[in-house]
Scaffold this active site. Structure first.
Site, PDB file in Angstrom:
ATOM      1  N   LYS A  75       0.696  -1.273  -0.037  1.00 21.09           N
ATOM      2  CA  LYS A  75       0.106  -0.077  -0.174  1.00 21.09           C
ATOM      3  C   LYS A  75       0.731   1.268   0.101  1.00 21.09           C
ATOM      4  O   LYS A  75       0.355   2.411  -0.561  1.00 21.09           O
ATOM      5  CB  LYS A  75      -0.805  -0.051   1.412  1.00 21.09           C
ATOM      6  N   ASP A 111     -10.386   3.499   2.051  1.00 21.45           N
ATOM      7  CA  ASP A 111     -10.663   3.059   3.330  1.00 21.45           C
ATOM      8  C   ASP A 111     -11.262   4.203   4.309  1.00 21.45           C
ATOM      9  O   ASP A 111     -12.275   3.930   4.951  1.00 21.45           O
ATOM     10  CB  ASP A 111      -9.063   2.725   3.978  1.00 21.45           C
ATOM     11  N   ALA A 136      -3.899   4.015  15.858  1.00 24.03           N
ATOM     12  CA  ALA A 136      -3.461   4.591  14.540  1.00 24.03           C
ATOM     13  C   ALA A 136      -2.534   3.951  13.802  1.00 24.03           C
ATOM     14  O   ALA A 136      -1.543   4.296  13.329  1.00 24.03           O
ATOM     15  CB  ALA A 136      -2.422   5.937  15.426  1.00 24.03           C
TER      16      ALA A 136
END
Ligand code: NAP
Length: 289
Positions: A75, A111, A136
């Site tokens: 990603k 997302d 996080a």
């Protein structure tokens, strides 16, 4: 009769790139949606490591793919091979969806946008309000970045004080500077600060792995932190109703289980590739009920 794909020489291709991908529900889910919509698209999964990524992305272009999804561990690595990024993908430093537009490859991150659409679908009022999020990591960062772009006024983020805490604090500071929305990182062990943050918030979000096996009996929020007017969202979708969601539901609060985020981020990808709305109810019934 179940709708089926009619693959031909005209069929447009979409794929998932990452590793591992064998377990992914994306091919089954997207192919079922394409068949239901009657659009001439087909979705496959390819196991690609970061060192193979440049060639794989060139392949998308050369073979005339309509687009792709990108998953771990690719990603962040994929950014360097794309021509353009959406503002959200650029701020997040991560791409999960590629759009092939003419000769350009555009990197999106659905997302966070999928999560926010799920809040909208549940009638959650977050604009002009503060939100609190535990976690996080990849999902949490995508959510708080998109929330900062989508009109919340302040974001309190809680994470375990691990080796990455200081670098996360630095990332959060840069996000605040770039968006003008105050984003503050706290230690998840600071329960009094968590209580204060949640009491000031319109939405609480769990974006940790807590709630999924083997942590299905745990919850990162204490029951007495819930208050009237708080909407509670989870990113965990297995189990469908986490301990957090059950607890908030029992208090009569608006709840947004993680499956909604999963479906909405997939739907955003399909809109980017095909221009059509994914039949969400059909897909939810077929795969997630
Ligand atoms: P990730 O990048 O590995 O982040 C995991 C987060 O959970 C980190 O903040 C981590 O803290 C925290 N965490 C792990 N164990 C914990 C514990 N025992 N107590 C408190 N915090 C803990 O993973 P991710 O991709 O963000 O995924 C997080 C969750 O979101 C997963 O349950 C995943 O299934 C879900 N998810 C859902 C969707 C959807 O579409 N619904 C999409 C993506 C992810 P550290 O920083 O200390 O590791």
């Amino acid at each position: 009769m179940e709708p089926t794909l009619n693959i031909s020489g005209h069929t447009k291709m979409v794929c998932l790139i990452g590793s591992p991908v064998e377990h992914s529900m994306s091919p089954a889910m997207h192919n079922a949606a394409f068949a239901k919509l009657g659009v001439d698209y087909c979705y496959l999964a390819f196991d690609v490591q970061p060192e193979q990524l440049e060639t794989a992305i060139k392949g998308l272009r050369e073979l005339g793919f309509a687009g792709a999804n990108v998953t771990m561990p690719c990603k962040t690595h994929v950014l360097q091979y794309l021509d353009e990024l959406t503002p959200a993908a650029e701020l997040m430093g991560a791409v999960n969806t590629i759009e092939v537009k003419g000769d350009k490859l555009i990197g999106h991150n659905t997302d966070g946008a999928g999560f926010m659409r799920n809040l909208d679908n549940h009638g959650v009022d977050y604009k002009g309000k503060k939100i609190t999020i535990n976690g996080a990591g990849g999902a949490g960062s995508a959510i708080f970045t998109q929330a900062a772009l989508d009109g919340v006024t302040a974001i309190d983020v809680f994470n375990i004080k691990d080796d990455f805490f200081d670098s996360t604090a630095e990332r959060v500071k840069v996000l605040s500077e770039k968006t003008g929305v105050p984003v503050t990182l706290y230690d998840l062990a600071d329960r009094e600060q968590l209580r204060k943050s949640v009491s000031e918030s319109a939405v609480f979000i769990n974006a940790t792995r807590v709630g999924m096996p083997p942590l299905e009996d745990e919850c990162t929020l204490d029951e007495d932190m819930l208050h009237d007017g708080l909407a509670v969202a989870d990113t965990v979708y297995e189990p469908r109703e986490t301990k957090l969601i059950k607890m908030a539901k029992a208090h009569g609060l608006i709840t947004c289980p993680g499956v909604g985020m999963l479906l909405c981020q997939a739907a955003l990808g399909e809109e980017i590739w095909t221009g059509q709305a994914m039949p969400i109810d059909y897909i939810e019934e077929k795969f997630y009920k």
